[in-house]
Design an enzyme around this catalytic site. Structure first.
Site, PDB file in Angstrom:
ATOM      1  N   THR A   7       0.864  -1.184   0.000  1.00  0.00           N
ATOM      2  CA  THR A   7       0.000   0.000   0.000  1.00  0.00           C
ATOM      3  C   THR A   7       0.898   1.230   0.000  1.00  0.00           C
ATOM      4  O   THR A   7       2.112   1.109   0.189  1.00  0.00           O
ATOM      5  CB  THR A   7      -0.890   0.050   1.263  1.00  0.00           C
ATOM      6  OG1 THR A   7      -0.045   0.228   2.411  1.00  0.00           O
ATOM      7  CG2 THR A   7      -1.692  -1.221   1.446  1.00  0.00           C
ATOM      8  N   VAL A  30       7.422  -2.618   7.127  1.00  0.00           N
ATOM      9  CA  VAL A  30       7.389  -1.155   7.240  1.00  0.00           C
ATOM     10  C   VAL A  30       7.990  -0.549   5.973  1.00  0.00           C
ATOM     11  O   VAL A  30       9.148  -0.793   5.626  1.00  0.00           O
ATOM     12  CB  VAL A  30       8.160  -0.692   8.497  1.00  0.00           C
ATOM     13  CG1 VAL A  30       8.061   0.816   8.632  1.00  0.00           C
ATOM     14  CG2 VAL A  30       7.615  -1.389   9.741  1.00  0.00           C
ATOM     15  N   LYS A  31       7.151   0.241   5.296  1.00  0.00           N
ATOM     16  CA  LYS A  31       7.585   0.844   4.024  1.00  0.00           C
ATOM     17  C   LYS A  31       8.181   2.216   4.327  1.00  0.00           C
ATOM     18  O   LYS A  31       7.526   3.067   4.957  1.00  0.00           O
ATOM     19  CB  LYS A  31       6.371   0.952   3.096  1.00  0.00           C
ATOM     20  CG  LYS A  31       6.710   0.992   1.626  1.00  0.00           C
ATOM     21  CD  LYS A  31       5.437   0.809   0.810  1.00  0.00           C
ATOM     22  CE  LYS A  31       5.692   0.957  -0.668  1.00  0.00           C
ATOM     23  NZ  LYS A  31       4.449   0.974  -1.433  1.00  0.00           N
ATOM     24  N   ILE A  32       9.397   2.416   3.871  1.00  0.00           N
ATOM     25  CA  ILE A  32      10.163   3.614   4.236  1.00  0.00           C
ATOM     26  C   ILE A  32      10.650   4.297   2.957  1.00  0.00           C
ATOM     27  O   ILE A  32      11.179   3.612   2.065  1.00  0.00           O
ATOM     28  CB  ILE A  32      11.414   3.198   5.058  1.00  0.00           C
ATOM     29  CG1 ILE A  32      11.031   2.306   6.240  1.00  0.00           C
ATOM     30  CG2 ILE A  32      12.279   4.377   5.422  1.00  0.00           C
ATOM     31  CD1 ILE A  32      11.016   2.957   7.585  1.00  0.00           C
TER      32      ILE A  32
END
Ligand code: G3P
Length: 218
Positions: A27, A82-84
């Site tokens: 997402t 965790v998208k960073i």
């Protein structure tokens, strides 16, 4: 090659999941906004529905804020990745999360060395955005090719997750290059399944069967 859906729309994710081929979900804040639902509700529903990795993106700019968000996001489930974003602060956050064994997906990768740096920081996935390259008349697949080659040269464990996919050719080329994951809009997943000659062939088979079925012995 793993197949993820790039969506925050629960109905789309359910439809893809029902095919039995879905390995995970990605997402981003734009997709969350498009879903029209509150972030926590979307995150809870997706992580409950899909067993595979679910990338949820932080929105802090400073690495300390990213870390705090990462810990909060992980409360939604053990499958949260965790998208960073690919920034200096993002790299610091990835390094710290990697030490805690929290999986990360470094997003907004537009040139190969960004992927190498993210891998050095300990990223689980890197997300090259290929469609956005193509949109400005640059070759998105070349970016994937360069990253895959560099990672192979150094036996890097970070997975190449091809993002911003626009059509089936991107998927075929990703598989030929040996990318680990493609994340696809539902439309592209459907495009992968269908072929006009399959439809035409099936129509003919069924029409021919109709002519003889009442004469069949079984
Ligand atoms: O989720 C990241 C990426 O897949 C976004 O794609 O279509 O907005 O370029 P797009």
């Amino acid at each position: 090659m793993k197949i993820f859906i790039d969506s925050a729309d629960l109905e789309e994710i359910k439809a893809a999941n029902s095919l039995g081929l879905l390995d995970g979900v990605t997402t981003n804040p734009t997709l969350i906004a498009k879903s029209g639902k509150a972030f926590a509700e979307v995150a809870r529903s997706i992580t409950a529905l899909v067993k595979g990795p679910v990338s949820l993106e932080v929105t802090s700019i400073q690495w300390e804020g990213m870390l705090a968000e990462a810990h909060a996001l992980r409360k939604h489930g053990d499958n949260v990745v965790v998208k960073i974003p690919m920034t200096a602060d993002g790299l610091k956050a990835v390094k710290a999360l990697s030490a805690e064994k929290i999986p990360t997906n470094v997003t907004l990768i537009f040139q190969p060395v960004q992927a190498l740096l993210a891998a050095k920081a300990g990223a689980t996935y890197v997300s090259p955005f290929i469609g956005r390259h193509d949109d400005i008349a640059q070759d998105g697949m070349l970016l994937v090719k360069d990253i895959v080659t560099m990672f192979r040269n150094y036996a890097v464990k970070t997975q190449v997750l091809v993002a911003s996919v626009r059509h089936p050719i991107h998927v075929i080329e990703s598989a030929k290059l040996g990318a680990d994951v493609v994340t696809l809009p539902l439309k592209v997943i459907h495009q992968l399944i269908r072929h006009p000659l399959t439809d035409a062939g099936l129509k003919t088979f069924l029409a021919d069967w109709e002519k003889v079925s009442n004469k069949s012995l079984t």
